[in-house]
Design an enzyme around this catalytic site. Structure first.
Site, PDB file in Angstrom:
ATOM      1  CB  THR A  52       9.160  -4.512   4.229  1.00  0.00           C
ATOM      2  OG1 THR A  52      10.181  -4.534   5.192  1.00  0.00           O
ATOM      3  CG2 THR A  52       9.666  -4.440   2.676  1.00  0.00           C
TER       4      THR A  52
ATOM      5  N   GLY B 252       5.135   9.293  11.180  1.00  0.00           N
ATOM      6  CA  GLY B 252       4.958   8.676   9.713  1.00  0.00           C
ATOM      7  C   GLY B 252       3.125   9.018   9.809  1.00  0.00           C
TER       8      GLY B 252
ATOM      9  CD  GLU C 289      10.766   3.930  16.952  1.00  0.00           C
ATOM     10  OE1 GLU C 289       9.706   4.084  17.542  1.00  0.00           O
ATOM     11  OE2 GLU C 289      10.902   3.812  15.705  1.00  0.00           O
TER      12      GLU C 289
ATOM     13  NE  ARG D  31      -2.366  -1.469   3.229  1.00  0.00           N
ATOM     14  CZ  ARG D  31      -2.584  -2.854   3.461  1.00  0.00           C
ATOM     15  NH1 ARG D  31      -3.435  -3.526   2.733  1.00  0.00           N
ATOM     16  NH2 ARG D  31      -2.104  -3.763   4.348  1.00  0.00           N
TER      17      ARG D  31
ATOM     18  CG  ASP E  52       8.880   8.776  10.879  1.00  0.00           C
ATOM     19  OD1 ASP E  52       9.251   9.792  11.898  1.00  0.00           O
ATOM     20  OD2 ASP E  52       7.811   8.170  10.875  1.00  0.00           O
TER      21      ASP E  52
ATOM     22  CG  HIS F 217       7.475   5.955  15.120  1.00  0.00           C
ATOM     23  ND1 HIS F 217       7.997   4.564  15.281  1.00  0.00           N
ATOM     24  CD2 HIS F 217       6.655   5.641  13.900  1.00  0.00           C
ATOM     25  CE1 HIS F 217       7.224   3.649  14.734  1.00  0.00           C
ATOM     26  NE2 HIS F 217       6.486   4.233  13.715  1.00  0.00           N
TER      27      HIS F 217
END
Length: 534
Positions: free
Chosen positions: A205, A284, A263, A152, A258, A282
């Site tokens: 992915t 996105g 994290e 996608r 990102d 992060h």
């Protein structure tokens, strides 16, 4: 029946409103809870919906005897113990499409920022400078964009890259040639072939055993000198240490990140000081539109799973190449056929089944894996004691008992027909059925006998000699036992030989009725199949 749903991690209100509109759902909206508090209350809920902040651990799942569904308002489910959820029969549902545009737009925003030195330009302007000479940039036009993963998000990136005049090449062994053609993307036969061609490399992915460390030291060295690497998918797909080394050596011109292996990124991480890197925390999916989309998508899917048993969006149910609703009749046939075969074999003395095979007609072959799950459920229900035995865990539980499962397409069957075969102790029995689009599901064959019966509630399968009077005696016995007959189908191979009767009845048939049927003159055997579930 009322289902309780726990919503946490600041899910958008538009999604929660879908749940609150249902009288059968009771919704509790709470802030992100610490582990002890969540552990204390999770046992009261049938579903939990959250984002990445709440970790759905194996321990938490085992403390939730009522839990049926876990909803993740986002793409990744790294925070969910998928193996334990599957074992327990808990559906795990995500929202893979809601943040697609947000991530694709961030990719271009950050890559353009890197090429045009926008972070540096902003910094110099804040410092009161007018430093045009040192801010020479570069363009996207004419560069080759290498996309790893043409799903996608990879597809959205490809669509937008054409507008910038880029050349496109992608590597994705799980995507058909037709998608490459539709997106006007050249297919790279291998990852190495893509790396050889790419000026800008981007990965889209999931993070799994196959993709962890996919872009490491060797792959980065294979890229052209001056290439750019972007990772807006999952930390760990690109090796951060190898990336840092490639940047410091000057082999790479820059990177856009990102996501990170760990994290949040530590304050003293060397990447924070790299001049040729654009870093974001992060974000996105952090657009108002994306958060609304993923919340609405996952809440609607959780609602449908609880109220209608709709599991097409569950990540731990076999993928469906087709519509879930359209496959429902075939799923019912597969489940019922397996239950019939299992019951008859058990009455023949076969206690352990070693192999289950499903063969499908062309119209339903795309859903063969789901039909195999349905058949596995029919084969083990009533045999395995499990509070949440369902389509999600039936295959794993069946395989755990040593049952070999296979499914395939058969050109010998009508388009909407299927066969289920069970084998054990040198005995094999095949039960066939049909699930036409314009009619109800039917069982059409048991062993060598052709039948035609709706597999509803309870079936009695009799073997008998083909002589006068058997049907009357069976009907009288069932009538005296207050068992109502819905359908009675008699089949035979030859006059006077062996015959088989399939009787669809209402309600329960107890063991004493079966025993009396077996004692009737000319009746050779009787199996009673009490179907479970819808």
């Amino acid at each position: 029946m009322t289902f309780r749903v726990l919503v946490t991690d600041d899910i958008d209100r538009d999604g929660i409103a879908l749940l609150e509109a249902e009288p059968a759902l009771r919704v509790d909206e709470v802030p992100t809870l610490p582990v002890p508090a969540l552990m204390e209350r999770i046992g009261d809920y049938d579903a939990i919906i959250g984002r990445s902040a709440t970790r759905i651990s194996a321990e938490l799942l085992r403390h939730a005897p009522r839990l049926r569904v876990v909803g993740r308002a986002g793409v990744g489910v790294d925070n969910v113990a998928m193996d334990v959820a599957t074992e327990l029969g808990v559906a795990v549902i995500n929202a893979p499409a809601g943040n697609t545009v947000a991530v694709a737009e961030l990719f271009f925003g950050t890559v353009l920022g890197l090429l045009r030195q926008l972070p540096r330009a902003w910094e110099t302007m804040r410092e009161g400078k007018w430093d045009r000479a040192s801010l020479m940039g570069a363009e996207l036009k004419g560069r080759t964009l290498g996309i790893v993963g043409l799903g996608r998000i990879g597809g959205e990136v490809a669509t937008r890259a054409h507008a910038f005049g880029m050349e496109l090449v992608a590597f994705d062994p799980y995507v058909a040639d037709a998608r490459f053609a539709a997106l006007r993307v050249r297919r790279a036969p291998t990852l190495d072939a893509l790396l050889d061609d790419a000026d800008i490399l981007t990965v889209h992915t999931p993070l799994n055993d196959e993709t962890t460390g996919l872009i490491g030291r060797r792959e980065l060295a294979r890229l052209r000198a001056g290439a750019i690497v972007a990772n807006l998918a999952r930390g760990g797909i690109v090796d951060d240490v190898a990336l840092q080394a490639a940047l410091e050596s000057g082999h790479l011109k820059g990177a856009v990140l990102d996501v990170y292996a760990r994290e949040p990124l530590s304050p003293d991480h060397p990447l924070r000081q790299a001049p040729n890197v654009v870093l974001t925390p992060h974000i996105g999916a952090n657009t108002a539109e994306a958060q609304r989309n993923v919340a609405v998508d996952v809440c609607a899917a959780v609602r449908d799973a609880l109220l209608r048993g709709e599991l097409s969006r569950s990540m731990n149910v076999a993928a469906v190449a087709g519509e879930w609703k359209e496959l429902q009749p075939a799923m019912l046939v597969a489940r019922r056929a397996a239950a019939v075969a299992r019951a008859i074999l058990a009455d023949m003395g076969v206690r352990a089944v070693q192999r289950l095979t499903v063969r499908c007609g062309s119209a339903i072959a795309g859903g063969r894996e789901l039909l195999l799950s349905a058949a596995a459920l029919g084969a083990v229900e009533g045999v395995i004691e499990h509070d949440r035995l369902n389509l999600i865990n039936a295959r794993a539980l069946a395989e755990g008992r040593g049952l070999e499962l296979t499914a395939g397409e058969s050109g010998m069957l009508p388009p909407n027909a299927l066969e289920v075969s069970l084998r054990g102790a040198m005995q094999e029995l095949t039960v066939a059925g049909n699930a036409p689009a314009d009619g109800g599901p039917r069982l059409t064959r048991i062993g060598a006998f052709h039948v035609d019966v709706n597999p509803r509630q309870t079936l009695i399968v009799l073997t008998n000699r083909d002589v006068p009077g058997v049907i009357g005696r069976v009907g009288t016995l069932l009538g005296d036992a207050q068992v109502n007959i819905a359908e009675y189908h008699q089949a035979r191979m030859a006059q006077g030989g062996e015959a088989l009767a399939v009787i669809s009845v209402d309600g329960h048939v107890d063991a004493s009725v079966r025993q009396r049927l077996c004692e009737l003159p000319d009746v050779q055997g009787a199996s009673v199949v009490q179907f479970r579930g819808a």
